[in-house]
Design an enzyme around this catalytic site. Structure first.
Site, mmCIF file in Angstrom:
data_model
loop_
_atom_site.group_PDB
_atom_site.id
_atom_site.type_symbol
_atom_site.label_atom_id
_atom_site.label_comp_id
_atom_site.label_asym_id
_atom_site.label_seq_id
_atom_site.Cartn_x
_atom_site.Cartn_y
_atom_site.Cartn_z
ATOM 1 N N TYR A 157 0.843 -1.205 0.000
ATOM 2 C CA TYR A 157 0.000 0.000 0.000
ATOM 3 C C TYR A 157 0.876 1.252 0.000
ATOM 4 O O TYR A 157 0.682 2.164 -0.820
ATOM 5 C CB TYR A 157 -0.900 -0.026 1.237
ATOM 6 C CG TYR A 157 -1.832 1.153 1.373
ATOM 7 C CD1 TYR A 157 -3.002 1.238 0.629
ATOM 8 C CD2 TYR A 157 -1.557 2.192 2.267
ATOM 9 C CE1 TYR A 157 -3.878 2.317 0.766
ATOM 10 C CE2 TYR A 157 -2.418 3.269 2.408
ATOM 11 C CZ TYR A 157 -3.578 3.321 1.654
ATOM 12 O OH TYR A 157 -4.436 4.398 1.794
ATOM 13 N N LYS A 161 1.115 4.141 -2.916
ATOM 14 C CA LYS A 161 0.696 5.526 -2.672
ATOM 15 C C LYS A 161 1.861 6.495 -2.871
ATOM 16 O O LYS A 161 1.669 7.622 -3.356
ATOM 17 C CB LYS A 161 0.092 5.658 -1.270
ATOM 18 C CG LYS A 161 -1.210 4.876 -1.085
ATOM 19 C CD LYS A 161 -2.297 5.336 -2.063
ATOM 20 C CE LYS A 161 -3.644 4.710 -1.809
ATOM 21 N NZ LYS A 161 -4.669 5.126 -2.769
HETATM 22 P P1 NAP Z 1 -13.735 2.658 0.072
HETATM 23 O O1 NAP Z 1 -14.991 3.221 0.647
HETATM 24 O O2 NAP Z 1 -13.423 1.223 0.286
HETATM 25 O O3 NAP Z 1 -13.699 3.018 -1.481
HETATM 26 C C1 NAP Z 1 -12.793 2.421 -2.363
HETATM 27 C C2 NAP Z 1 -13.363 2.573 -3.756
HETATM 28 O O4 NAP Z 1 -12.425 2.050 -4.703
HETATM 29 C C3 NAP Z 1 -14.674 1.844 -3.920
HETATM 30 O O5 NAP Z 1 -15.574 2.632 -4.665
HETATM 31 C C4 NAP Z 1 -14.274 0.596 -4.720
HETATM 32 O O6 NAP Z 1 -15.350 0.199 -5.541
HETATM 33 C C5 NAP Z 1 -13.126 1.157 -5.565
HETATM 34 N N1 NAP Z 1 -12.242 0.100 -6.034
HETATM 35 C C6 NAP Z 1 -11.408 -0.680 -5.301
HETATM 36 N N2 NAP Z 1 -10.792 -1.575 -6.090
HETATM 37 C C7 NAP Z 1 -11.258 -1.360 -7.352
HETATM 38 C C8 NAP Z 1 -11.022 -1.976 -8.612
HETATM 39 N N3 NAP Z 1 -10.153 -2.983 -8.750
HETATM 40 N N4 NAP Z 1 -11.673 -1.503 -9.702
HETATM 41 C C9 NAP Z 1 -12.564 -0.470 -9.575
HETATM 42 N N5 NAP Z 1 -12.813 0.159 -8.414
HETATM 43 C C10 NAP Z 1 -12.183 -0.290 -7.315
HETATM 44 O O7 NAP Z 1 -12.490 3.453 0.659
HETATM 45 P P2 NAP Z 1 -12.067 4.997 0.614
HETATM 46 O O8 NAP Z 1 -11.426 5.264 1.917
HETATM 47 O O9 NAP Z 1 -13.151 5.845 0.132
HETATM 48 O O10 NAP Z 1 -10.902 4.920 -0.462
HETATM 49 C C11 NAP Z 1 -10.749 5.887 -1.482
HETATM 50 C C12 NAP Z 1 -9.265 6.179 -1.664
HETATM 51 O O11 NAP Z 1 -8.775 6.829 -0.490
HETATM 52 C C13 NAP Z 1 -8.407 4.935 -1.844
HETATM 53 O O12 NAP Z 1 -7.448 5.181 -2.859
HETATM 54 C C14 NAP Z 1 -7.728 4.790 -0.486
HETATM 55 O O13 NAP Z 1 -6.507 4.107 -0.570
HETATM 56 C C15 NAP Z 1 -7.552 6.235 -0.117
HETATM 57 N N6 NAP Z 1 -7.298 6.530 1.298
HETATM 58 C C16 NAP Z 1 -8.207 6.114 2.245
HETATM 59 C C17 NAP Z 1 -7.956 6.385 3.581
HETATM 60 C C18 NAP Z 1 -8.908 5.937 4.678
HETATM 61 O O14 NAP Z 1 -8.543 5.978 5.870
HETATM 62 N N7 NAP Z 1 -10.137 5.540 4.342
HETATM 63 C C19 NAP Z 1 -6.794 7.106 3.943
HETATM 64 C C20 NAP Z 1 -5.912 7.527 2.953
HETATM 65 C C21 NAP Z 1 -6.185 7.225 1.629
HETATM 66 P P3 NAP Z 1 -15.817 -1.315 -5.863
HETATM 67 O O15 NAP Z 1 -15.458 -2.161 -4.702
HETATM 68 O O16 NAP Z 1 -17.290 -1.151 -6.111
HETATM 69 O O17 NAP Z 1 -15.070 -1.667 -7.098
#
Ligand code: NAP
Length: 256
Positions: A157, A161
């Site tokens: 991860y 990133k």
């Molecule tokens: P989330 O609610 O799990 O959303 C992740 C999204 O990515 C979902 O819409 C999922 O959709 C999509 N996704 C994952 N794998 C995919 C694939 N192979 N093809 C197409 N779509 C895919 O989590 P989130 O926190 O909103 O994450 C959004 C971004 O923020 C990510 O890049 C994550 O690494 C980043 N981030 C999150 C945090 C945190 O604490 N939550 C912190 C820093 C960065 P489907 O499953 O429907 O495909």
């Protein structure tokens, strides 16, 4: 005046969390949105919600690891809405986790493909369309993890990133003369299924630990991160490119 009036934006990872909140906010701010993720039912529900607030969304379900999805998304934006002005390439996963010797090469590749190679594939098709319209903005969701903080057990991860920040810096320089701004958005812990504290089987005390990592002593709501994505997509950020914008509640500067 709505901040994305007359603009069209692609948002990946829009079925959940930060991407879903961003799609709603971008639409509320006047953008026509092209939204994608694998979960088609969630995208359809999102499109209905956007229509209910007077916005317009086109949905296309798919896997961000597929090059053909990115080509189709850009074509859809151009065909349905007449062009492309902004992209929020946000889909991502925590991916293969554990002590380094326990991570399989396949798990490593899957994580890098989903979080990093997908970003390259997205930009590859988005750039010509955005350039054709005279410029715009591309934002990638990175993380403070791998940039300002190291955590054990998340090598794939963190590498993915951190890789996004290199991609951003190169593209910002390559595309600046064509009026395309390219930035990374680095959320802190955010209350979505992808947060460590919300993983199935996470110990109850994990949430308190994650909250304590932040100066604000809480994690973000997805809507708060969406506000930062809106800023980068909008003309309010007209002189911001090549940046790694922290929206991390102070996690990067907190030591105790
Ligand atoms: P989330 O609610 O799990 O959303 C992740 C999204 O990515 C979902 O819409 C999922 O959709 C999509 N996704 C994952 N794998 C995919 C694939 N192979 N093809 C197409 N779509 C895919 O989590 P989130 O926190 O909103 O994450 C959004 C971004 O923020 C990510 O890049 C994550 O690494 C980043 N981030 C999150 C945090 C945190 O604490 N939550 C912190 C820093 C960065 P489907 O499953 O429907 O495909």
């Amino acid at each position: 005046m709505p901040r994305l009036e007359g603009k069209t934006a692609i948002i990946t990872g829009a079925s959940s969390g930060i991407g879903r909140a961003a799609a709603l906010l971008f639409a509320r701010e006047g953008a026509k949105v092209v939204v994608t993720a694998r979960n088609e039912n969630a995208l359809a529900a999102l499109a209905e919600e956007i229509a209910a607030i007077g916005g317009e969304a086109a949905i296309l379900a798919g896997d961000v690891r597929d090059e053909s999805l990115h080509e189709a998304l850009t074509k859809l934006a151009v065909r349905r809405f007449g062009g492309l002005d902004a992209a929020f390439n946000n889909a991502g996963v925590l991916g293969a986790m554990g002590e380094i010797s326990s991570i399989s090469a396949e798990g490593w590749r899957e994580t890098l493909d989903t979080n990093l190679t997908s970003a390259f594939l997205a930009a590859k098709y988005q750039v010509p369309a955005i350039a054709a319209g005279g410029g715009g903005s591309i934002t990638f969701t990175s993380s403070f993890v791998g940039h300002t903080a190291g955590f054990a057990g998340v090598a794939a991860y963190a590498a993915s990133k951190a890789g996004l920040i290199g991609l951003v810096q190169s593209l910002a320089v390559e595309l600046g003369a064509r009026g395309i701004r390219v930035n990374a958005l680095l959320p802190g812990g955010t209350d979505t299924p992808a947060n460590f504290a919300n993983l199935p089987g996470a110990a109850p005390e994990t949430r308190g630990f994650v909250e304590g990592l932040h100066a604000l002593k809480r994690i973000a709501r997805p809507e708060e991160i969406a506000e930062a994505a809106l800023y980068l997509a909008s003309d309010g950020a007209s002189f911001v490119t090549g940046s790694a914008l922290l929206a991390d509640g102070g996690a990067s500067v907190t030591r105790v």
